[in-house]
Motif scaffolding. Structure first.
Motif, PDB file in Angstrom:
ATOM      1  N   UNK A 121       0.855  -1.193   0.000  1.00 13.87           N
ATOM      2  CA  UNK A 121       0.000   0.000   0.000  1.00 13.87           C
ATOM      3  C   UNK A 121       0.889   1.241   0.000  1.00 13.87           C
ATOM      4  N   UNK A 122       1.401   1.578  -1.182  1.00 13.36           N
ATOM      5  CA  UNK A 122       2.283   2.731  -1.339  1.00 13.36           C
ATOM      6  C   UNK A 122       1.490   3.853  -2.001  1.00 13.36           C
ATOM      7  N   UNK A 123       1.232   4.905  -1.232  1.00 15.52           N
ATOM      8  CA  UNK A 123       0.313   5.931  -1.706  1.00 15.52           C
ATOM      9  C   UNK A 123       0.960   7.230  -2.138  1.00 15.52           C
ATOM     10  N   UNK A 124       2.206   7.488  -1.752  1.00 14.06           N
ATOM     11  CA  UNK A 124       2.788   8.778  -2.101  1.00 14.06           C
ATOM     12  C   UNK A 124       3.035   8.910  -3.598  1.00 14.06           C
ATOM     13  N   UNK A 125       3.083   7.804  -4.328  1.00 14.14           N
ATOM     14  CA  UNK A 125       3.284   7.916  -5.774  1.00 14.14           C
ATOM     15  C   UNK A 125       2.082   8.557  -6.459  1.00 14.14           C
ATOM     16  N   UNK A 126       0.921   8.546  -5.789  1.00 14.60           N
ATOM     17  CA  UNK A 126      -0.267   9.147  -6.396  1.00 14.60           C
ATOM     18  C   UNK A 126      -0.105  10.650  -6.585  1.00 14.60           C
ATOM     19  N   UNK A 127       0.800  11.276  -5.838  1.00 14.86           N
ATOM     20  CA  UNK A 127       1.005  12.719  -5.934  1.00 14.86           C
ATOM     21  C   UNK A 127       2.190  13.087  -6.819  1.00 14.86           C
ATOM     22  N   UNK A 128       2.740  12.084  -7.513  1.00 16.21           N
ATOM     23  CA  UNK A 128       3.899  12.344  -8.366  1.00 16.21           C
ATOM     24  C   UNK A 128       3.578  13.386  -9.429  1.00 16.21           C
ATOM     25  N   UNK A 129       4.466  14.357  -9.590  1.00 15.48           N
ATOM     26  CA  UNK A 129       4.236  15.435 -10.543  1.00 15.48           C
ATOM     27  C   UNK A 129       4.404  15.015 -11.993  1.00 15.48           C
ATOM     28  N   UNK A 130       4.044  15.914 -12.884  1.00 15.14           N
ATOM     29  CA  UNK A 130       4.040  15.614 -14.309  1.00 15.14           C
ATOM     30  C   UNK A 130       5.404  15.183 -14.835  1.00 15.14           C
ATOM     31  N   UNK A 151       6.880 -13.533  -4.422  1.00 16.78           N
ATOM     32  CA  UNK A 151       5.932 -14.079  -3.446  1.00 16.78           C
ATOM     33  C   UNK A 151       5.314 -15.371  -3.956  1.00 16.78           C
ATOM     34  N   UNK A 152       4.988 -15.398  -5.240  1.00 18.94           N
ATOM     35  CA  UNK A 152       4.367 -16.598  -5.808  1.00 18.94           C
ATOM     36  C   UNK A 152       5.339 -17.774  -5.756  1.00 18.94           C
ATOM     37  N   UNK A 153       6.623 -17.511  -5.952  1.00 14.44           N
ATOM     38  CA  UNK A 153       7.628 -18.570  -5.866  1.00 14.44           C
ATOM     39  C   UNK A 153       7.722 -19.133  -4.452  1.00 14.44           C
ATOM     40  N   UNK A 154       7.293 -18.323  -3.470  1.00 12.37           N
ATOM     41  CA  UNK A 154       7.273 -18.755  -2.071  1.00 12.37           C
ATOM     42  C   UNK A 154       5.902 -19.285  -1.678  1.00 12.37           C
ATOM     43  N   UNK A 155       5.005 -19.416  -2.654  1.00 12.73           N
ATOM     44  CA  UNK A 155       3.632 -19.869  -2.424  1.00 12.73           C
ATOM     45  C   UNK A 155       2.881 -18.935  -1.487  1.00 12.73           C
ATOM     46  N   UNK A 156       3.065 -17.635  -1.719  1.00 11.42           N
ATOM     47  CA  UNK A 156       2.404 -16.615  -0.919  1.00 11.42           C
ATOM     48  C   UNK A 156       1.599 -15.673  -1.822  1.00 11.42           C
ATOM     49  N   UNK A 157       0.590 -15.023  -1.251  1.00 15.49           N
ATOM     50  CA  UNK A 157      -0.275 -14.135  -1.994  1.00 15.49           C
ATOM     51  C   UNK A 157       0.369 -12.758  -2.180  1.00 15.49           C
ATOM     52  N   UNK A 158       0.051 -12.155  -3.326  1.00 12.96           N
ATOM     53  CA  UNK A 158       0.511 -10.795  -3.606  1.00 12.96           C
ATOM     54  C   UNK A 158      -0.717  -9.914  -3.789  1.00 12.96           C
ATOM     55  N   UNK A 159      -0.889  -8.968  -2.875  1.00  5.82           N
ATOM     56  CA  UNK A 159      -2.030  -8.055  -2.897  1.00  5.82           C
ATOM     57  C   UNK A 159      -1.495  -6.637  -3.040  1.00  5.82           C
ATOM     58  N   UNK A 160      -2.150  -5.838  -3.871  1.00  9.84           N
ATOM     59  CA  UNK A 160      -1.721  -4.455  -4.078  1.00  9.84           C
ATOM     60  C   UNK A 160      -2.920  -3.542  -3.881  1.00  9.84           C
ATOM     61  N   UNK A 161      -2.769  -2.563  -3.023  1.00  7.71           N
ATOM     62  CA  UNK A 161      -3.833  -1.605  -2.722  1.00  7.71           C
ATOM     63  C   UNK A 161      -3.595  -0.327  -3.510  1.00  7.71           C
ATOM     64  N   UNK A 162      -4.640   0.146  -4.186  1.00  4.00           N
ATOM     65  CA  UNK A 162      -4.503   1.309  -5.060  1.00  4.00           C
ATOM     66  C   UNK A 162      -5.657   2.275  -4.844  1.00  4.00           C
ATOM     67  N   UNK A 163      -5.467   3.488  -5.328  1.00  4.01           N
ATOM     68  CA  UNK A 163      -6.535   4.484  -5.324  1.00  4.01           C
ATOM     69  C   UNK A 163      -7.503   4.210  -6.465  1.00  4.01           C
ATOM     70  N   UNK A 164      -8.752   4.643  -6.333  1.00  2.00           N
ATOM     71  CA  UNK A 164      -9.689   4.535  -7.450  1.00  2.00           C
ATOM     72  C   UNK A 164      -9.225   5.401  -8.619  1.00  2.00           C
ATOM     73  N   UNK A 165      -9.482   4.907  -9.801  1.00  2.08           N
ATOM     74  CA  UNK A 165      -9.111   5.641 -11.006  1.00  2.08           C
ATOM     75  C   UNK A 165     -10.381   6.013 -11.768  1.00  2.08           C
TER      76      UNK A 165
END
Length: 326
Positions: A121-130, A151-165
């Motif tokens: 859940x990395x949110x500061x990239x949403x404010x990246x300038x032009x 993560x998949x090679x370790x048999x683990x889940x990969x979840x990514x949280x994003x802002x609505x677009x």
């Protein structure tokens, strides 16, 4: 998302639209009380502080909590967010070497805690300038791709949280690349009106329609989770200062204390009320079970069956049977 207009999957059967995941700062023991409607808990346990360093918050990875959740059939996929200074995350994402270093640090977290996966859940990239927008966007997509592969090679889940677009927001997120790489993509479908803006609903059916139309055009609906708000904001009516956070319970207690009738806004289908505090008029907008019931048809329209809750123990208890019905 905690600022600006815009977080798990059920076990099937009649609970297909239950919030199979919970996301946020509430105590990780609590998902066990709702284990019949949850499959994933994502406690806010970690934060990135540099390319090669991901620190744990106090209590992160407590064995009693992890074992208790697992015993209840709830997967533990802790959230990693970031507290980096402006520009630092962009510099990591833009450098193949620093990006690879960061992926290794994240995989070490997943390995050391014996978790079922990670939620990024990395949110500061949403404010990246032009000037850096395209480079950072591509770098984040590559980071996600590398992390999910590891993560998949370790048999683990990969979840990514994003802002609505929408047509005018959220361009920094490469939904197509993230959706291809991740097992789940969580949409933070709340804070349509946020604490630093003018009073208004945290979500609306019309907004859900717009963000899901965009998301499902780029990501399979089966991979999406829609984050529902279980809280509200208490603003000065003129929006002259930032709002105060309220849980559903706090909002309802305040409404009753002020003697204000319950009211569901006809357009947003969310509860709200106004009250007087000294010389100041205030407005409270929040979400409850009745409001969520009015919003779920937008998810059904786009074939989205998975929801997330921000955050456990903020919510109206009547929300759970509503979600069980779908």
């Amino acid at each position: 998302m905690r600022s600006g207009p815009g977080r798990r999957s059920p076990r099937g059967g009649p609970r297909d639209r239950a919030p199979g995941s919970v996301h946020g700062p509430t105590h990780p023991d609590r998902p066990r009380r709702r284990a019949d409607q949850l499959h994933t808990a994502s406690p806010f346990w970690y934060h990135a502080v540099s390319a090669g360093r991901v620190d744990g918050h106090p209590g992160a990875g407590e064995r009693r909590v992890v074992d208790g959740l697992r015993a209840a059939g709830v997967k533990v996929v802790p959230t990693v967010n970031e507290t980096l200074k402006p520009g630092v995350l962009a510099s990591i994402l833009s450098s193949p070497t620093r990006r690879a270093t960061h992926v290794r640090a994240l995989l070490e977290v997943a390995r050391s805690g014996d978790y079922d996966g990670l939620d990024l859940d990395y949110e500061s990239i949403a404010a990246t300038g032009d000037a850096a927008y395209e480079r950072v966007r591509a770098g984040y997509a590559e980071l996600v791709t590398q992390l999910c592969r590891g993560l998949r090679a370790m048999d683990k889940q990969c979840v990514v949280t994003v802002s609505p677009k929408t047509a005018s927001t959220g361009r920094i997120w490469d939904y197509t690349a993230i959706g291809r790489a991740a097992d789940r993509m969580r949409l933070m479908a709340y804070d349509y009106h946020w604490k630093g803006g003018k009073p208004g609903p945290l979500s609306t059916p019309q907004w859900y329609d717009e963000i899901l139309r965009v998301a499902t055009a780029e990501v399979p609906a089966a991979k999406l989770e829609v984050g529902l708000p279980a809280y509200g904001w208490d603003w000065p009516a003129d929006g002259s200062s930032r709002a105060k956070h309220v849980t559903w319970k706090e909002a309802e207690a305040l409404r009753v204390a002020k003697g204000t009738p319950y009211s569901l806004d006809p357009e947003s289908r969310t509860p709200h009320f106004g009250y007087q505090e000294g010389d100041q008029r205030r407005e409270v907008w929040y979400q409850d079970a009745r409001g969520v019931a009015e919003h779920l048809p937008a998810l059904r329209k786009y074939g989205v069956t998975h929801t997330a809750l921000w955050a456990l123990n903020f919510e109206d208890p009547d929300l759970w049977p509503v979600l069980a019905k779908g």
